[in-house]
Design an enzyme around this catalytic site. Structure first.
Site, PDB file in Angstrom:
ATOM      1  N   HIS A 197      -3.063  27.117  10.359  1.00  9.50           N
ATOM      2  CA  HIS A 197      -1.858  26.706  11.095  1.00  9.50           C
ATOM      3  C   HIS A 197      -0.826  25.997  10.224  1.00  9.50           C
ATOM      4  CE1 HIS A 197      -0.179  25.095  15.207  1.00  9.50           C
ATOM      5  NE2 HIS A 197       0.571  26.054  14.669  1.00  9.50           N
ATOM      6  N   CYS A 228      -1.361  19.734  16.543  1.00 12.18           N
ATOM      7  CA  CYS A 228      -2.274  20.227  15.521  1.00 12.18           C
ATOM      8  C   CYS A 228      -1.699  20.465  14.129  1.00 12.18           C
ATOM      9  CB  CYS A 228      -2.972  21.483  16.022  1.00 12.18           C
ATOM     10  SG  CYS A 228      -1.977  22.557  17.031  1.00 12.18           S
ATOM     11  N   LYS A 244      -2.910  15.116  24.733  1.00 13.76           N
ATOM     12  CA  LYS A 244      -2.293  15.801  23.592  1.00 13.76           C
ATOM     13  C   LYS A 244      -0.777  15.804  23.745  1.00 13.76           C
ATOM     14  CE  LYS A 244      -2.010  20.463  21.584  1.00 13.76           C
ATOM     15  NZ  LYS A 244      -2.587  21.828  21.603  1.00 13.76           N
TER      16      LYS A 244
END
Length: 603
Positions: free
Chosen positions: A143, A90, A326
């Protein structure tokens, strides 16, 4: 404080799909976009991204189990990139979206352990929009740094509602971590840097903030970044969505047939998929609320909406026949949906089957909206506007690079190179030469089943050489060699909360109590500083607490009573760069604070 809007709550149902169909069919045509015009004709831009929603987590991509009528309608009526890529995890994806550059150039090399702070010198998309007179708002997951000067309000956003670190209930989000089983509800979030209680489910709350922003800014152009933290773990969702999927019988026999056999799902996989699908349907309903707000404000014809996700799914479930999840550089980890929806300005139901990536969005939106140029701005991305206009583009020589591992990337360890139809995947630097690489032709093998390196060794060698040259260049990036630091003692953030997400130390530093770690900081102003050390749980009595920055060290002996928070005040600090080290030693045990508050005394 309740953050809310006048729009109805997110609810699923057939009525929403009908409303969306009406919206998407009224006034739509196949005009091509032009660069922005002056004044109010400049388009609004809404960029929506979700967290850990894979390519297959949409009905439009063949998933028979998840209900996504709004996103499916957007997909059918948008210009779609069928080969759109992001990073395998991410924070790197987000830094590339904001800058148009590979994440390593921005200082982002990890999702935690101090590697998810983007350098403040980077030119962000939000900064360019704001410079052009746009209002800018960010709601949800950032983030890219929780402290000055890496926060979204430091990087071009006027209005911010966010959670800390990589996710709610993660160690860095200190206001939700200790409510792990209910972190997604009634959370304390950061509104323009101020801790603010909210009411409701997080995805609904972030959408509420976005709707309020749209209402406030409807008379001027705006850039809205709606960054859902769902369906990232922990898999928490409102009761009505959980109940809807609770009894779902997931049968892979109902999936579209792909060459790659679908692996058997465990009971845990099935239960996780049910929750993810409920979280995704909630997102779908909230995107519907955004569309209804555009219609209610009468600005839908002048608003470009882009939808994508940040990487592949974390858990095993249907993923459109793609290999990997992922964190992997196989297609399942990095290929995601990407829809450009602009009624009346972009072609409907139009597919672009050319490889594009997250690094392309910044230069594309800058060109589309006519944002002022930035001198000496070096980007890795391409302007996709010619593709959106339907102009012929020759990108045969374009090469895209992918990488992921904890810490800094090592050569050939979970790396990939894409050029034309071919993709080279590196599996590990310590494997023998003939086992370390795989070569795929994605035009005929999107599921990455057939390794062609022995049949086409010259292509494998070419792509490996391209990676070697790129790696040698990018690993010397100034923001990677000299990573971003948290700046203390400024008016922008005083006190600062230093959390475990940005702490550095041994790989895997997380919620452990007994370990050593530190924060890289810059003291901006001389003065006396106060420290509050918060531990994961009360520390045992009888030890010594120490804080050290460079040659400045102070100790404190807490006494006989166990305590979870300890203080050391009146510490004189000079400007400079430091490791901020803190520990509590009791006998042979050394405890690291869970988070630290640092404040400069202001006369």
């Amino acid at each position: 404080m309740k953050i809310s809007s006048n729009m109805p709550s997110a609810r699923s149902g057939g009525m929403l799909a009908v409303m969306l169909l009406v919206m998407l069919t009224v006034g739509a045509c196949s005009k091509h976009p032009d660069a922005a015009q002056e004044g109010t004709d400049r388009p609004n831009v809404i960029l929506i991204i979700t967290d850990d929603q894979g390519y297959g987590d949409l009905g439009f991509h063949g998933n028979p189990d998840v209900q996504t009528p709004v996103l499916d309608g957007i997909a059918r009526n948008s210009t779609r990139f069928t080969q759109f890529y992001v990073s395998p995890v991410c924070a790197p994806t987000r830094s590339s979206l904001m800058t148009g550059r590979y994440s390593l150039r921005t200082g982002v090399y990890d999702t935690y352990n101090g590697g998810a702070m983007m350098a403040s010198e980077e030119v962000t998309l939000a900064e360019r929009f704001r410079e052009a007179g746009y209002a800018t708002g960010m709601f949800g997951k950032w983030h890219l740094g929780d402290n000055y000067p890496s926060r979204p309000q430091d990087q071009g956003f006027d209005e911010v509602l966010m959670h800390r670190s990589g996710g709610m209930a993660q160690v860095g989000d200190v206001t939700t971590y200790f409510r792990f089983d209910s972190a997604y509800f009634d959370a304390v979030l950061l509104k323009n840097g101020v801790e603010t209680p909210t009411q409701g489910y997080c995805s609904d709350v972030f959408t509420d903030g976005a709707l309020d922003f749209m209402e406030t800014q409807k008379d001027q152009p705006f850039f809205l970044f709606l960054s859902f933290n769902a369906p990232h773990t922990p898999l928490q969702l409102p009761g009505e969505y959980e109940a809807k999927y609770a009894g779902l019988a997931i049968d892979s026999a109902r999936y579209p047939r792909y060459e790659r056999p679908f692996p058997r799902m465990s009971e845990r996989n099935v239960e996780d998929a049910r929750k993810v699908y409920g979280m995704v349907e909630n997102i779908d309903d909230n995107v519907g609320r955004v569309l209804r707000q555009l219609e209610a404000l009468g600005i839908q014809e002048n608003t470009l909406l882009i939808f994508l996700t940040d990487n592949g799914p974390q858990q095993l479930r249907y993923n459109g026949g793609l290999r990997g999840l992922k964190s992997a550089v196989y297609e399942g980890g990095i290929r995601v949906p990407c829809f450009f929806y602009w009624p009346g300005k972009l072609p409907e139901n139009h597919e672009i089957d050319i490889a594009a990536a997250h690094i392309d969005l910044h230069p594309t939106l800058a060109a589309l909206c006519g944002l002022p140029a930035v001198a000496n701005l070096k980007q890795d991305g391409q302007n996709l506007l010619p593709l959106l206009r339907g102009e012929p583009v020759d990108w045969a020589d374009r090469t895209l690079f992918f990488y992921w591992q904890r810490g800094y990337p090592e050569p050939y360890r979970n790396i990939a190179v894409r050029k034309g139809p071919y993709k080279l995947v590196g599996q590990g630097g310590e494997l023998p030469e003939n086992e370390a690489f795989e070569l795929f032709d994605l035009t005929s093998d999107r599921s990455e089943m057939r390794d062609l390196k022995t049949q086409k060794p010259e292509i494998a060698a070419e792509l490996r050489q391209a990676f070697d040259a790129w790696y040698a260049d990018i690993m010397q990036s100034p923001h990677l060699v000299d990573p971003p630091r948290i700046v203390l003692g400024t008016a922008a953030e005083n006190p600062a909360v230093l959390n475990r997400n940005d702490a550095k130390g041994p790989p895997g530093i997380w919620a452990q109590e007994k370990l050593y770690g530190y924060w890289d900081v810059t003291v901006a102003n001389a003065g006396k500083y106060d420290f509050a050390f918060h531990f994961h749980r009360p520390i045992p009595a009888g030890g010594e607490l120490v804080v050290r920055l460079g040659t400045t060290q102070r100790s404190h002996f807490p006494g006989d009573a166990p305590a979870q928070t300890q203080h050391i005040g009146q510490v004189p600090l000079a400007p400079g760069d430091y490791h901020l080290e803190a520990w509590y030693r009791q006998g042979s045990d050394v405890y690291m604070p869970f988070y630290v508050e640092v404040g400069r005394q202001v006369p």
